[in-house]
Write a protein that holds these residues in place. Structure first.
Motif, PDB file in Angstrom:
ATOM      1  N   LYS A 112      74.741  31.121  37.176  1.00  0.00           N
ATOM      2  CA  LYS A 112      74.927  30.075  38.179  1.00  0.00           C
ATOM      3  C   LYS A 112      75.212  30.656  39.566  1.00  0.00           C
ATOM      4  O   LYS A 112      74.718  30.150  40.569  1.00  0.00           O
ATOM      5  CB  LYS A 112      76.062  29.132  37.760  1.00  0.00           C
ATOM      6  CG  LYS A 112      76.237  27.977  38.712  1.00  0.00           C
ATOM      7  CD  LYS A 112      77.369  27.074  38.282  1.00  0.00           C
ATOM      8  CE  LYS A 112      77.545  25.971  39.313  1.00  0.00           C
ATOM      9  NZ  LYS A 112      78.874  25.422  39.293  1.00  0.00           N
ATOM     10  N   GLU A 113      75.966  31.734  39.623  1.00  0.00           N
ATOM     11  CA  GLU A 113      76.297  32.357  40.909  1.00  0.00           C
ATOM     12  C   GLU A 113      75.044  32.868  41.616  1.00  0.00           C
ATOM     13  O   GLU A 113      74.949  32.816  42.835  1.00  0.00           O
ATOM     14  CB  GLU A 113      77.306  33.497  40.727  1.00  0.00           C
ATOM     15  CG  GLU A 113      78.708  33.022  40.394  1.00  0.00           C
ATOM     16  CD  GLU A 113      78.903  32.634  38.926  1.00  0.00           C
ATOM     17  OE1 GLU A 113      78.014  32.935  38.090  1.00  0.00           O
ATOM     18  OE2 GLU A 113      79.926  32.010  38.631  1.00  0.00           O
ATOM     19  N   VAL A 114      74.077  33.375  40.865  1.00  0.00           N
ATOM     20  CA  VAL A 114      72.828  33.847  41.458  1.00  0.00           C
ATOM     21  C   VAL A 114      72.041  32.642  41.980  1.00  0.00           C
ATOM     22  O   VAL A 114      71.489  32.688  43.079  1.00  0.00           O
ATOM     23  CB  VAL A 114      71.994  34.677  40.461  1.00  0.00           C
ATOM     24  CG1 VAL A 114      70.647  35.064  41.052  1.00  0.00           C
ATOM     25  CG2 VAL A 114      72.765  35.922  40.039  1.00  0.00           C
ATOM     26  N   ALA A 115      72.010  31.565  41.216  1.00  0.00           N
ATOM     27  CA  ALA A 115      71.329  30.345  41.671  1.00  0.00           C
ATOM     28  C   ALA A 115      71.964  29.832  42.961  1.00  0.00           C
ATOM     29  O   ALA A 115      71.262  29.409  43.881  1.00  0.00           O
ATOM     30  CB  ALA A 115      71.386  29.269  40.588  1.00  0.00           C
ATOM     31  N   GLU A 116      73.282  29.887  43.035  1.00  0.00           N
ATOM     32  CA  GLU A 116      73.973  29.437  44.246  1.00  0.00           C
ATOM     33  C   GLU A 116      73.653  30.333  45.433  1.00  0.00           C
ATOM     34  O   GLU A 116      73.550  29.863  46.560  1.00  0.00           O
ATOM     35  CB  GLU A 116      75.483  29.382  44.000  1.00  0.00           C
ATOM     36  CG  GLU A 116      75.876  28.244  43.077  1.00  0.00           C
ATOM     37  CD  GLU A 116      77.329  28.299  42.622  1.00  0.00           C
ATOM     38  OE1 GLU A 116      77.988  29.355  42.778  1.00  0.00           O
ATOM     39  OE2 GLU A 116      77.798  27.271  42.098  1.00  0.00           O
ATOM     40  N   ARG A 117      73.479  31.632  45.193  1.00  0.00           N
ATOM     41  CA  ARG A 117      73.097  32.539  46.281  1.00  0.00           C
ATOM     42  C   ARG A 117      71.692  32.220  46.779  1.00  0.00           C
ATOM     43  O   ARG A 117      71.429  32.230  47.975  1.00  0.00           O
ATOM     44  CB  ARG A 117      73.158  34.004  45.833  1.00  0.00           C
ATOM     45  CG  ARG A 117      74.553  34.575  45.961  1.00  0.00           C
ATOM     46  CD  ARG A 117      74.543  36.067  45.754  1.00  0.00           C
ATOM     47  NE  ARG A 117      74.443  36.336  44.339  1.00  0.00           N
ATOM     48  CZ  ARG A 117      73.923  37.417  43.801  1.00  0.00           C
ATOM     49  NH1 ARG A 117      73.427  38.361  44.568  1.00  0.00           N
ATOM     50  NH2 ARG A 117      73.879  37.578  42.506  1.00  0.00           N
ATOM     51  N   ILE A 118      70.776  31.934  45.856  1.00  0.00           N
ATOM     52  CA  ILE A 118      69.408  31.585  46.241  1.00  0.00           C
ATOM     53  C   ILE A 118      69.413  30.301  47.064  1.00  0.00           C
ATOM     54  O   ILE A 118      68.702  30.184  48.063  1.00  0.00           O
ATOM     55  CB  ILE A 118      68.516  31.438  44.989  1.00  0.00           C
ATOM     56  CG1 ILE A 118      68.297  32.814  44.342  1.00  0.00           C
ATOM     57  CG2 ILE A 118      67.180  30.769  45.329  1.00  0.00           C
ATOM     58  CD1 ILE A 118      67.653  32.762  42.968  1.00  0.00           C
ATOM     59  N   ALA A 119      70.233  29.348  46.666  1.00  0.00           N
ATOM     60  CA  ALA A 119      70.267  28.027  47.299  1.00  0.00           C
ATOM     61  C   ALA A 119      71.110  27.964  48.570  1.00  0.00           C
ATOM     62  O   ALA A 119      71.014  26.999  49.320  1.00  0.00           O
ATOM     63  CB  ALA A 119      70.805  27.005  46.291  1.00  0.00           C
ATOM     64  N   ALA A 120      71.900  28.977  48.836  1.00  0.00           N
ATOM     65  CA  ALA A 120      72.837  28.942  49.962  1.00  0.00           C
ATOM     66  C   ALA A 120      72.120  28.863  51.302  1.00  0.00           C
ATOM     67  O   ALA A 120      71.028  29.397  51.475  1.00  0.00           O
ATOM     68  CB  ALA A 120      73.733  30.175  49.923  1.00  0.00           C
ATOM     69  N   GLY A 121      72.770  28.189  52.221  1.00  0.00           N
ATOM     70  CA  GLY A 121      72.236  28.081  53.573  1.00  0.00           C
ATOM     71  C   GLY A 121      73.107  28.814  54.571  1.00  0.00           C
ATOM     72  O   GLY A 121      74.187  29.301  54.219  1.00  0.00           O
ATOM     73  N   PRO A 122      72.665  28.894  55.812  1.00  0.00           N
ATOM     74  CA  PRO A 122      73.437  29.573  56.851  1.00  0.00           C
ATOM     75  C   PRO A 122      74.862  29.027  56.934  1.00  0.00           C
ATOM     76  O   PRO A 122      75.090  27.833  56.769  1.00  0.00           O
ATOM     77  CB  PRO A 122      72.665  29.262  58.134  1.00  0.00           C
ATOM     78  CG  PRO A 122      71.293  28.941  57.686  1.00  0.00           C
ATOM     79  CD  PRO A 122      71.432  28.311  56.339  1.00  0.00           C
ATOM     80  N   GLY A 123      75.807  29.924  57.157  1.00  0.00           N
ATOM     81  CA  GLY A 123      77.210  29.535  57.262  1.00  0.00           C
ATOM     82  C   GLY A 123      77.964  29.619  55.952  1.00  0.00           C
ATOM     83  O   GLY A 123      79.183  29.573  55.931  1.00  0.00           O
ATOM     84  N   SER A 124      77.259  29.752  54.859  1.00  0.00           N
ATOM     85  CA  SER A 124      77.888  29.836  53.547  1.00  0.00           C
ATOM     86  C   SER A 124      78.250  31.285  53.231  1.00  0.00           C
ATOM     87  O   SER A 124      77.546  32.210  53.620  1.00  0.00           O
ATOM     88  CB  SER A 124      76.913  29.319  52.484  1.00  0.00           C
ATOM     89  OG  SER A 124      77.345  29.639  51.192  1.00  0.00           O
ATOM     90  N   LYS A 125      79.335  31.478  52.495  1.00  0.00           N
ATOM     91  CA  LYS A 125      79.734  32.834  52.100  1.00  0.00           C
ATOM     92  C   LYS A 125      78.725  33.462  51.145  1.00  0.00           C
ATOM     93  O   LYS A 125      78.616  34.674  51.062  1.00  0.00           O
ATOM     94  CB  LYS A 125      81.110  32.813  51.440  1.00  0.00           C
ATOM     95  CG  LYS A 125      82.228  32.560  52.404  1.00  0.00           C
ATOM     96  CD  LYS A 125      83.567  32.620  51.707  1.00  0.00           C
ATOM     97  CE  LYS A 125      84.672  32.349  52.704  1.00  0.00           C
ATOM     98  NZ  LYS A 125      86.001  32.451  52.106  1.00  0.00           N
TER      99      LYS A 125
END
Length: 161
Positions: free
Chosen positions: A46-59
């Motif tokens: 899930k953490e990798v999916a969240e990294r793929i989906a992250a947008g500017p400003g996100s950690k």
């Protein structure tokens, strides 16, 4: 492995239950072969999916986010908690990535990758300071106000200028 040779240059869909410890490397290989990989679907951490989906400003916005979003649309299809090995529990996500309409970034793709990797590996530095080794300290481009920002503050489009 040469995927162009293996698939005779024909498009193929990348699908799997990706090993959590190497899924990012699989996606970098997918990006190297984006011209023959129109779609990728699979279960990942899930953490990798969240990294793929992250947008500017996100950690979690970083190298993987920018490079995949430059070439693919994504959606997280499903999330669940799974047991991996003995007692450890890992949250998983099924993600689908399909090629977007981008054919060219409008910049040198090799330089784009180098800039993204260099700046995000020094994400607390401003672009001006992190890319001096690439462009040289006297490069007039770095006078643009954009170079006062840190990489996680910039969209894919701004990074590919």
């Amino acid at each position: 492995m040469n995927l162009h040779r293996l698939f005779d240059g024909k498009p193929f869909v990348l699908t799997g239950n990706y090993p959590y410890n190497i899924s990012s490397q699989i996606f970098f290989k997918m990006l190297d072969n984006k011209d023959i990989v129109p779609c990728c679907t699979g279960m990942i951490q899930k953490e990798v999916a969240e990294r793929i989906a992250a947008g500017p400003g996100s950690k979690t916005y970083g190298i993987l986010s920018v490079l995949i979003q430059a070439w693919y649309k994504w959606n997280i299809v499903h999330c669940q908690r799974t047991r991996v090995q003995s007692a450890s529990q890992v949250k998983s996500a099924v993600i689908r990535m399909t090629r977007n309409e981008t054919k060219e970034l409008g910049c040198d793709e090799k330089l784009f990758k180098q800039v993204v990797k260099t700046t995000f590996n020094q994400r607390r530095k401003t672009l001006r300071n992190s890319i001096k080794p690439i462009l040289g300290k006297d490069c007039p481009l770095t006078e643009d106000i954009l170079f006062n920002k840190r990489p996680e503050q910039l969209s894919v489009a701004e990074l590919s200028i």
